[in-house]
Design an enzyme around this catalytic site. Structure first.
Site, PDB file in Angstrom:
ATOM      1  N   HIS A  64       5.630  23.129   7.346  1.00 14.57           N
ATOM      2  CA  HIS A  64       4.685  22.987   8.462  1.00 14.57           C
ATOM      3  C   HIS A  64       3.486  23.920   8.326  1.00 14.57           C
ATOM      4  CE1 HIS A  64       8.428  21.533  10.773  1.00 14.57           C
ATOM      5  NE2 HIS A  64       7.705  20.492  10.430  1.00 14.57           N
ATOM      6  N   HIS A  65       3.203  24.388   7.114  1.00 17.67           N
ATOM      7  CA  HIS A  65       2.065  25.310   6.968  1.00 17.67           C
ATOM      8  C   HIS A  65       0.753  24.602   7.283  1.00 17.67           C
ATOM      9  CE1 HIS A  65       1.998  23.168   3.191  1.00 17.67           C
ATOM     10  NE2 HIS A  65       0.790  23.638   2.947  1.00 17.67           N
ATOM     11  N   ARG A  66       0.769  23.287   7.175  1.00 16.91           N
ATOM     12  CA  ARG A  66      -0.385  22.468   7.598  1.00 16.91           C
ATOM     13  C   ARG A  66       0.169  21.264   8.341  1.00 16.91           C
ATOM     14  NH1 ARG A  66      -5.946  22.767   4.588  1.00 16.91           N
ATOM     15  NH2 ARG A  66      -5.808  24.946   4.047  1.00 16.91           N
ATOM     16  N   LYS A  70       3.229  14.873   5.848  1.00 13.59           N
ATOM     17  CA  LYS A  70       2.903  13.551   5.303  1.00 13.59           C
ATOM     18  C   LYS A  70       3.852  13.197   4.179  1.00 13.59           C
ATOM     19  CE  LYS A  70      -0.413  10.293   4.957  1.00 13.59           C
ATOM     20  NZ  LYS A  70       0.694   9.335   4.998  1.00 13.59           N
ATOM     21  N   LYS A  94       2.424  18.499  -3.870  1.00  8.14           N
ATOM     22  CA  LYS A  94       1.453  17.450  -4.226  1.00  8.14           C
ATOM     23  C   LYS A  94       0.188  17.552  -3.370  1.00  8.14           C
ATOM     24  CE  LYS A  94       3.703  13.723  -4.963  1.00  8.14           C
ATOM     25  NZ  LYS A  94       4.433  12.453  -4.799  1.00  8.14           N
ATOM     26  N   LYS A 106       9.116  13.362   4.001  1.00  9.25           N
ATOM     27  CA  LYS A 106       9.548  12.100   3.388  1.00  9.25           C
ATOM     28  C   LYS A 106      10.593  11.446   4.274  1.00  9.25           C
ATOM     29  CE  LYS A 106       8.667   9.903  -0.526  1.00  9.25           C
ATOM     30  NZ  LYS A 106       7.477   9.994  -1.380  1.00  9.25           N
ATOM     31  N   SER A 363      -4.322   7.951   1.142  1.00  6.96           N
ATOM     32  CA  SER A 363      -3.746   7.967   2.492  1.00  6.96           C
ATOM     33  C   SER A 363      -4.525   8.941   3.373  1.00  6.96           C
ATOM     34  CB  SER A 363      -2.282   8.412   2.446  1.00  6.96           C
ATOM     35  OG  SER A 363      -1.453   7.310   2.202  1.00  6.96           O
TER      36      SER A 363
HETATM   37  P1  NAD Z   1       8.464  -0.269  -5.794  1.00  2.55           P
HETATM   38  O1  NAD Z   1       9.644  -0.521  -4.948  1.00  2.55           O
HETATM   39  O2  NAD Z   1       7.202  -0.999  -5.488  1.00  2.55           O
HETATM   40  O3  NAD Z   1       8.797  -0.544  -7.336  1.00  2.55           O
HETATM   41  C1  NAD Z   1       9.790   0.085  -8.084  1.00  2.55           C
HETATM   42  C2  NAD Z   1      10.235  -0.855  -9.200  1.00  2.55           C
HETATM   43  O4  NAD Z   1      11.172  -0.170 -10.051  1.00  2.55           O
HETATM   44  C3  NAD Z   1      10.965  -2.104  -8.690  1.00  2.55           C
HETATM   45  O5  NAD Z   1      10.324  -3.267  -9.200  1.00  2.55           O
HETATM   46  C4  NAD Z   1      12.394  -1.940  -9.192  1.00  2.55           C
HETATM   47  O6  NAD Z   1      13.009  -3.176  -9.501  1.00  2.55           O
HETATM   48  C5  NAD Z   1      12.176  -1.095 -10.431  1.00  2.55           C
HETATM   49  N1  NAD Z   1      13.388  -0.358 -10.864  1.00  2.55           N
HETATM   50  C6  NAD Z   1      14.320   0.253 -10.112  1.00  2.55           C
HETATM   51  N2  NAD Z   1      15.269   0.795 -10.880  1.00  2.55           N
HETATM   52  C7  NAD Z   1      14.948   0.512 -12.158  1.00  2.55           C
HETATM   53  C8  NAD Z   1      15.532   0.799 -13.417  1.00  2.55           C
HETATM   54  N3  NAD Z   1      16.669   1.493 -13.526  1.00  2.55           N
HETATM   55  N4  NAD Z   1      14.915   0.349 -14.543  1.00  2.55           N
HETATM   56  C9  NAD Z   1      13.757  -0.338 -14.462  1.00  2.55           C
HETATM   57  N5  NAD Z   1      13.152  -0.645 -13.296  1.00  2.55           N
HETATM   58  C10 NAD Z   1      13.736  -0.224 -12.162  1.00  2.55           C
HETATM   59  O7  NAD Z   1       8.253   1.317  -5.731  1.00  2.55           O
HETATM   60  P2  NAD Z   1       6.909   2.128  -6.004  1.00  2.55           P
HETATM   61  O8  NAD Z   1       6.224   2.303  -4.709  1.00  2.55           O
HETATM   62  O9  NAD Z   1       6.194   1.552  -7.163  1.00  2.55           O
HETATM   63  O10 NAD Z   1       7.518   3.560  -6.384  1.00  2.55           O
HETATM   64  C11 NAD Z   1       7.975   3.874  -7.700  1.00  2.55           C
HETATM   65  C12 NAD Z   1       8.042   5.385  -7.868  1.00  2.55           C
HETATM   66  O11 NAD Z   1       6.754   5.949  -7.615  1.00  2.55           O
HETATM   67  C13 NAD Z   1       8.997   6.111  -6.911  1.00  2.55           C
HETATM   68  O12 NAD Z   1       9.533   7.229  -7.572  1.00  2.55           O
HETATM   69  C14 NAD Z   1       8.086   6.588  -5.804  1.00  2.55           C
HETATM   70  O13 NAD Z   1       8.594   7.709  -5.107  1.00  2.55           O
HETATM   71  C15 NAD Z   1       6.844   6.955  -6.606  1.00  2.55           C
HETATM   72  N6  NAD Z   1       5.598   6.988  -5.818  1.00  2.55           N
HETATM   73  C16 NAD Z   1       5.166   5.918  -5.116  1.00  2.55           C
HETATM   74  C17 NAD Z   1       3.972   6.003  -4.395  1.00  2.55           C
HETATM   75  C18 NAD Z   1       3.391   4.821  -3.653  1.00  2.55           C
HETATM   76  O14 NAD Z   1       2.245   4.929  -3.173  1.00  2.55           O
HETATM   77  N7  NAD Z   1       4.077   3.697  -3.544  1.00  2.55           N
HETATM   78  C19 NAD Z   1       3.246   7.199  -4.381  1.00  2.55           C
HETATM   79  C20 NAD Z   1       3.708   8.275  -5.127  1.00  2.55           C
HETATM   80  C21 NAD Z   1       4.887   8.163  -5.851  1.00  2.55           C
END
Ligand code: NAD
Length: 472
Positions: A64-66, A70, A94, A106, A363
Site C-alpha cells: 500500500h505504499h501507493r 493494481k 513491476k 492480484k 492500464s
Molecule cells: P491467456 O489466458 O490469454 O493465454 C494463455 C495461453 O497459454 C492459453 O492459450 C493457454 O491454452 C496456454 N497454455 C496454458 N498452459 C500451457 C502449457 N503448459 N503449454 C502451452 N500453452 C499453455 O493468458 P494471458 O493473458 O496471455 O497471460 C499469459 C501470461 O502472461 C500469464 O503468466 C500472465 O500472468 C502474464 N501476463 C498477462 C498480462 C495481460 O495483460 N493479459 C499482463 C502481464 C502478464
C-alpha cells in the site's frame, strides 16, 4: 538432490532476497516491502447441474505504499493463495520499474474457463465483484483489477457493470477496473499492450550493441528467430508485433495440445484463425508436430518467449535451453533454480517484472483517461493537424517544391488516442530498460537483469515508504 520444485512464491522470495542482500536497505524496511499486506480469501456458491458448487477465490494487496493497488484477475483451475501472493508481489515491483504510481495486487478465481458456460462465467465474475465491493477491495482509489490469464475485456465489462450498480452515482466509477472494451470506457491499444511491451523490451535488448557483443550475436531484430509458449493474449500479440514490426521469425509455437515447428517461420495471424476453427494448432500447414509438448524449451533459436504460466522452465528442463535470450512474457516462467543453471550457461533473461509491464502501463493510461473523463488526443488533434499543415505549406512556398498528398497526410497528422498510447508505452519501456541497464553496469556485484530490475524497484518503493514517514 531433491526433485521437488520450489513453489512460484518461494521463487519470487528467493529472487527478492538475492536483490535485498545487495540493496543496502534496512532489514525492517525490506521485510515490510516483501510482505503481502492484505490477503482476502473468499468462498461462494454457484449453481452447477442439479446442485451447487463452492468457488474458491482470492484478492491479494501486496503493498500500500501507493494507492490504488493494481493487478489482474486470473481464472484458472491451478489458482491458489500462494500463486496469487506471488503475482501480487510482482505487481508492486513491476509498477515501480515502469514508473506507474500504484501498489501491487492480484486476484484469482479457481475455475477452469473451459468447464463453464459463458452464463456461468458471468455469474462467477459478478459474484466475485460483489465480494470485492463488500470488503472495499475494489474502487478507483483503492484497488483496480485488470485482465490476466483466463480473463479479458468481457470479464472487465461485467466487473464494471456490477460495480456501477452497487455504487450508483460514483463519478469516477469507470476507473474501478481497466482492460475494458473500448466502447465501455476502455482505451485503444490495451488488448495488445502486454505483447507490444514484450516486443519493445526484446527490441531494446537486441539493439543493444554491448549486450549483443557479449552474447556473440549480431545487433538488430531483423531475421531473429523466436519460439513462443502460449498462444493467448500475450503470446499472440508478441508474435504478431515481433514479426510485423521487428521482422523476426516465429519458428515454433507451443500450446496445451502440443508444439509445432517450422524453421521458415509461422504466420501467427493465420495460426490464430486456424486454431479458432480447428480448436488446435496441430496440423497447421507447413509445420511439423514435435514429439513432446515440452520440446519447445530445447529448440535452437535466438529468443525463447514463455507466455503461458509460471515455472515452465525449471530445474528439470533448464539444461535443454539452447537459446541465448529468454524474455519472460508470462509471470514467473523461469524458476529461481532454473535461473541459476541458465546464468551459468550465459543465458540472458529479461525478467517478467520488466518484460510484461506493458499491460499495466496502458492500464494506467486507461485509468487516467477514466479519471479525466476525456479521450486522449481529443483537444489537440485538429489543432496540431492545422499547425503542421501551415508549416508544410510554408516550406512548400519557400522551396517552390510540392510533396505528394500521401506524404503531406503523413506529415500533418495529429495524434489519435492509439498513437499516444503506443508512444507512451514505447517511451516507458525504453526508459525502464535503461534504468535497469544502468544499475547492471554501475553495480559490480550485479550481473543479471532480474536483480538489477529488483534494485530499481526496491529503491523507489523504499523511498515511497520513507516519504510516508513510516521508516525514517
Ligand atoms: P491467456 O489466458 O490469454 O493465454 C494463455 C495461453 O497459454 C492459453 O492459450 C493457454 O491454452 C496456454 N497454455 C496454458 N498452459 C500451457 C502449457 N503448459 N503449454 C502451452 N500453452 C499453455 O493468458 P494471458 O493473458 O496471455 O497471460 C499469459 C501470461 O502472461 C500469464 O503468466 C500472465 O500472468 C502474464 N501476463 C498477462 C498480462 C495481460 O495483460 N493479459 C499482463 C502481464 C502478464
Amino acid at each position: 538432490m531433491s526433485h521437488k520444485q520450489a513453489s512460484f512464491y518461494q521463487s519470487v522470495q528467493t529472487n527478492f532476497e538475492k536483490a535485498a542482500k545487495v540493496s543496502g536497505l534496512p532489514k525492517g524496511l525490506l521485510a515490510q516491502i516483501s510482505a503481502c499486506n492484505a490477503v482476502y480469501q473468499m468462498r461462494f456458491p454457484i449453481k452447477s447441474g442439479n446442485g451447487y458448487e463452492v468457488i474458491e477465490a482470492y484478492r491479494v494487496q501486496h503493498s500500500h505504499h501507493r494507492l490504488p493497488t493494481k493487478g489482474g484477475i486470473r481464472f484458472s483451475h491451478l489458482v491458489n493463495q500462494e500463486e496469487v501472493m506471488a503475482l501480487a508481489s510482482l505487481m508492486t515491483y513491476k509498477c515501480a520499474i515502469v514508473n506507474v504510481p500504484f501498489g501491487g495486487a492480484k486476484g484469482g478465481v479457481k475455475v477452469s474457463t473451459r468447464k463453464y458456460s459463458e452464463e456461468q462465467l458471468e455469474k462467477i465474475t459478478r459474484r466475485y465483484t460483489v465480494e470485492l465491493v463488500r470488503k472495499n477491495f475494489i474502487g478507483p482509489g483503492t484497488d483496480v483489477p485488470a485482465p490476466d490469464y483466463g480473463t479479458g475485456s468481457r470479464e472487465m465489462a461485467w466487473i464494471l457493470d456490477t460495480y456501477v450498480q452497487l455504487r450508483n452515482g460514483e463519478l469516477d466509477a469507470a476507473a474501478c477496473v481497466t482492460g475494458k472494451p473500448t466502447g465501455q470506457n476502455g482505451i485503444q491499444g490495451r488488448t495488445e499492450a502486454t505483447g507490444r511491451g514484450v516486443y519493445y523490451a526484446t527490441r531494446e535488448l537486441l539493439n543493444d550493441e554491448e549486450e549483443m557483443k557479449a552474447l556473440k550475436m549480431k545487433p538488430g531484430t531483423e531475421g531473429k528467430t523466436i519460439v513462443i509458449q502460449g498462444l493467448g493474449n500475450v503470446g499472440t500479440y508478441t508474435g504478431l508485433i515481433c514479426t510485423e514490426e521487428g521482422g523476426m521469425k516465429v519458428i515454433a509455437v507451443s500450446e496445451i495440445e502440443g508444439t509445432i515447428y517450422n524453421p521458415d517461420g509461422i504466420d501467427i495471424d493465420k495460426l490464430v484463425k486456424y486454431r479458432k476453427k480447428k480448436k488446435t494448432i496441430i496440423g497447421f500447414p507447413g509445420t511439423k508436430k514435435m514429439a513432446k509438448r515440452e520440446d519447445w524449451v530445447g529448440i535452437n533459436c535466438d529468443v525463447l518467449i514463455p507466455a503461458a504460466l509460471e515455472s515452465q522452465i525449471n530445474k528439470a528442463n533448464a539444461k535443454k535451453v539452447k537459446a541465448k535470450i529468454i524474455v519472460e512474457a508470462a509471470n514467473g516462467p523461469v524458476t529461481a533454480e532454473a535461473e541459476e543453471i541458465l546464468l551459468k550457461k550465459g543465458v540472458v533473461i529479461l525478467p517478467d517484472m520488466y518484460a510484461n509491464a506493458g499491460g499495466v502501463t496502458v492500464s494506467y493510461f486507461e485509468w487516467l483517461k477514466n479519471l479525466s473523463h476525456i479521450r486522449f488526443g481529443r483537444m489537440e488533434k485538429r489543432f496540431d493537424q492545422r499547425a503542421y499543415t501551415q508549416l508544410v505549406n510554408k516550406v512548400e512556398d519557400l522551396t517552390g517544391k510540392k510533396i505528394s498528398k500521401k506524404e503531406k497526410t503523413l506529415l500533418t497528422k495529429g495524434a489519435d488516442e492509439i498513437d499516444l498510447v503506443r508512444s507512451g508505452l514505447e517511451e516507458t519501456m525504453i526508459q525502464a530498460y535503461h534504468e535497469i541497464r544502468n544499475i547492471k553496469r554501475r553495480k559490480r556485484n550485479v550481473k543479471e537483469w532480474r536483480t538489477a530490475a529488483f534494485l530499481v524497484a526496491l529503491e523507489k518503493v523504499a523511498s515511497d515508504y520513507m516519504s510516508l514517514g513510516i521508516f525514517p
